[in-house]
Scaffold this active site. Sequence first.
Site, PDB file in Angstrom:
ATOM      1  N   GLU A 102     -19.230  -4.120  11.223  1.00 26.27           N
ATOM      2  CA  GLU A 102     -20.093  -3.269  12.029  1.00 26.27           C
ATOM      3  C   GLU A 102     -21.160  -4.054  12.781  1.00 26.27           C
ATOM      4  O   GLU A 102     -21.475  -3.739  13.935  1.00 26.27           O
ATOM      5  CB  GLU A 102     -20.762  -2.213  11.137  1.00 26.27           C
ATOM      6  CG  GLU A 102     -19.816  -1.173  10.581  1.00 26.27           C
ATOM      7  CD  GLU A 102     -19.099  -1.603   9.304  1.00 26.27           C
ATOM      8  OE1 GLU A 102     -18.271  -0.828   8.798  1.00 26.27           O
ATOM      9  OE2 GLU A 102     -19.392  -2.733   8.815  1.00 26.27           O
TER      10      GLU A 102
ATOM     11  N   ARG B 206     -25.093  -0.521   8.246  1.00 23.82           N
ATOM     12  CA  ARG B 206     -24.820  -1.939   8.049  1.00 23.82           C
ATOM     13  C   ARG B 206     -25.156  -2.777   9.284  1.00 23.82           C
ATOM     14  O   ARG B 206     -25.077  -4.000   9.230  1.00 23.82           O
ATOM     15  CB  ARG B 206     -23.345  -2.110   7.678  1.00 23.82           C
ATOM     16  CG  ARG B 206     -22.971  -1.441   6.369  1.00 23.82           C
ATOM     17  CD  ARG B 206     -21.487  -1.152   6.230  1.00 23.82           C
ATOM     18  NE  ARG B 206     -20.667  -2.332   6.198  1.00 23.82           N
ATOM     19  CZ  ARG B 206     -20.340  -3.013   5.092  1.00 23.82           C
ATOM     20  NH1 ARG B 206     -20.789  -2.598   3.916  1.00 23.82           N
ATOM     21  NH2 ARG B 206     -19.579  -4.065   5.151  1.00 23.82           N
TER      22      ARG B 206
ATOM     23  N   LYS C 267       0.850  -1.190   0.000  1.00 25.76           N
ATOM     24  CA  LYS C 267       0.000   0.000   0.000  1.00 25.76           C
ATOM     25  C   LYS C 267       0.887   1.241   0.000  1.00 25.76           C
ATOM     26  O   LYS C 267       1.827   1.359   0.787  1.00 25.76           O
ATOM     27  CB  LYS C 267      -0.909  -0.005   1.228  1.00 25.76           C
ATOM     28  CG  LYS C 267      -2.098   0.938   1.129  1.00 25.76           C
ATOM     29  CD  LYS C 267      -3.110   0.677   2.240  1.00 25.76           C
ATOM     30  CE  LYS C 267      -4.365   1.510   2.051  1.00 25.76           C
ATOM     31  NZ  LYS C 267      -5.378   1.266   3.104  1.00 25.76           N
TER      32      LYS C 267
END
Length: 624
Positions: free
Chosen positions: A365, A393, A280
């Site tokens: 979540e 969610r 990344k």
Amino acid sequence: MILEHIKGSEELKSLPPEELKKLSQEIREFLIEKISHTGGHLASNLGVVELTIALHLTFNLPEDKVIWDVGHQSYTHKILTGRMAEFDELRQYGGLSGFPKRKESPYDSFDTGHSSTSISAGLGIALGRDLKGLDYKVVSVIGDGALTGGMAYEALNNAARMKRNFIIVLNDNNMSISENVGGMSRYLNGLRTGSGYNDLKKNVADALDRIPVVGSVMIDKIKRTKNSIKQLFIPGMLFENMGITYLGPVDGHNIPALCKVLREAQKLDHAVLVHVITKKGKGYRPAEKNPSHFHGVGPFDVDTGKPLSEQKNPSYTDVFSRKICQLGEQYPNLVAVTAAMPDGTGLTAFGKKYPHRFFDVGIAEAHAVTSAAGMAAAGLKPVVAVYSSFLQRAYDQILHDVCIQNLPVLFAVDRAGLVGSDGETHQGIFDYSFLTSIPNMSVMAPKNMWELRAMLEFAMEYDRPLAVRYPRGEAYRGLRDFRQPVAYGKGEMLYEEKDIALLAVGSMVSTGEHVREKLKKEGYACSLANGRFVKPIDIELVNRLAGNHGLIVTLEENVLQGGYGLAVTAYIHQNYPHIKVLNVALPDDYVEHGNVSILREGLGIDSDSIIRTMKAGGWMNGLN
């Protein structure tokens, strides 16, 4: 410059192999330069340049379908599909979206913005392909961070039943937004060092296959008893044990190697997972050193990586972060829960100060909410810090696991209201509606930074479900002299006059202050009240306003349907049918990306637009 001549996959496929490395470098330079001006998701996009090129080289897009999980890493994909010239307007109002959008290009096969959805979506597209008798390839690209989301496992379980080709590319960079946590992260760490297994498997199979007659029989027998061999080289072999062929790991920055393994994956007649290792932030040292910071950035100086503008005053997230750390000293049973967003929600400081009372559950979540419910049932005081659009969610878990049991879970709902450049999937404009629909849930919204602190103090002593909802960005510092103590279900009268009453909640109190100031200059008598509680409504305050005002205007930064204004209107119409009520809210629609100030004006919730609406509709007739 090679990049200037790439308008689509055909131009890319015509490049000689030796130019692909140079193209990768040009793409990185382009991304760094453009995002330094517009802001956007940088580190994730720098990490998938070669992977994206390999996907475009080995598949026939847009006939073949690529689904990007979350989609914030799709910038190179957009560059390679003719949208390079639009990057000057990236994430700007009316400009290029920072996420895949089907309406934007036929190369974008599915709209994404939230995590852990790509395998489910890809599987659905593949099933549609099969039922219609078509023959294109479907690829779902998912990050290792997204694999901490339960929806991904539900999809993997289902994908194992596929009888035709379906490819899952696992982009493994050991990061989500913040550092990955949990068992899946440890499992993938083991896989990264287990590449010897695949080489051994292929060599043994090739050797046996050359033995006449018995070779193929021996291969079949080994396949039936292979689990014990796998355990010697790769811990768990989760994917193959589920029935999904595992290929990898492969260097995600080696285009020839990527193309080779992707072509191999296309030959299989079932689900296959290609494990790709990437870095990344690759190619830009500041992003490599601090990928979390460069996940999503505003404009920055390319040479130093530092933001071009520093926020002078604390954000609401900063205020929450400092206050929750203070409350942690006072309340030893206070625990904090986040779903892979410790930095974004401001819980990093709490986690450092109270590591045994801080829980990052990954991008999950629903699990975050139910585990918090369990903690509350065990006598703790859980604070679930989450973005508004991500809390959607976990609606069932809020209703079923928290509110039915009336458990004292506090939801710190960050990024509520319009958030700007991330667009439809991230605007936090529905939480009033879905939270207030749940029995036993109470909802508060602070007018400024001091009121947020007071509400958090109140929440510590409140023993039922409660949500405190606050916006993104700099905390409002106005109205600082109005600090009436927070009491359950009670609002606050700020200015009391007659004729027109502005009844606002949360971020719209400051807007109401500006409306009032402008109306006063035009000679209108105008009151301003801070609702504080979105649920329950302060009926006593509404009665007080109805007693000496001909027009009541409700102000909220939430969609109209199911929001604060309609609840107030229903009460007034039932009890004071002669009083006019105007609801200022967001339309019942999705809001595209763009600067928040531009969006507020376009949606009619800035002060000037509100006054124009009041005048144009005849709402103020006879009040001056």
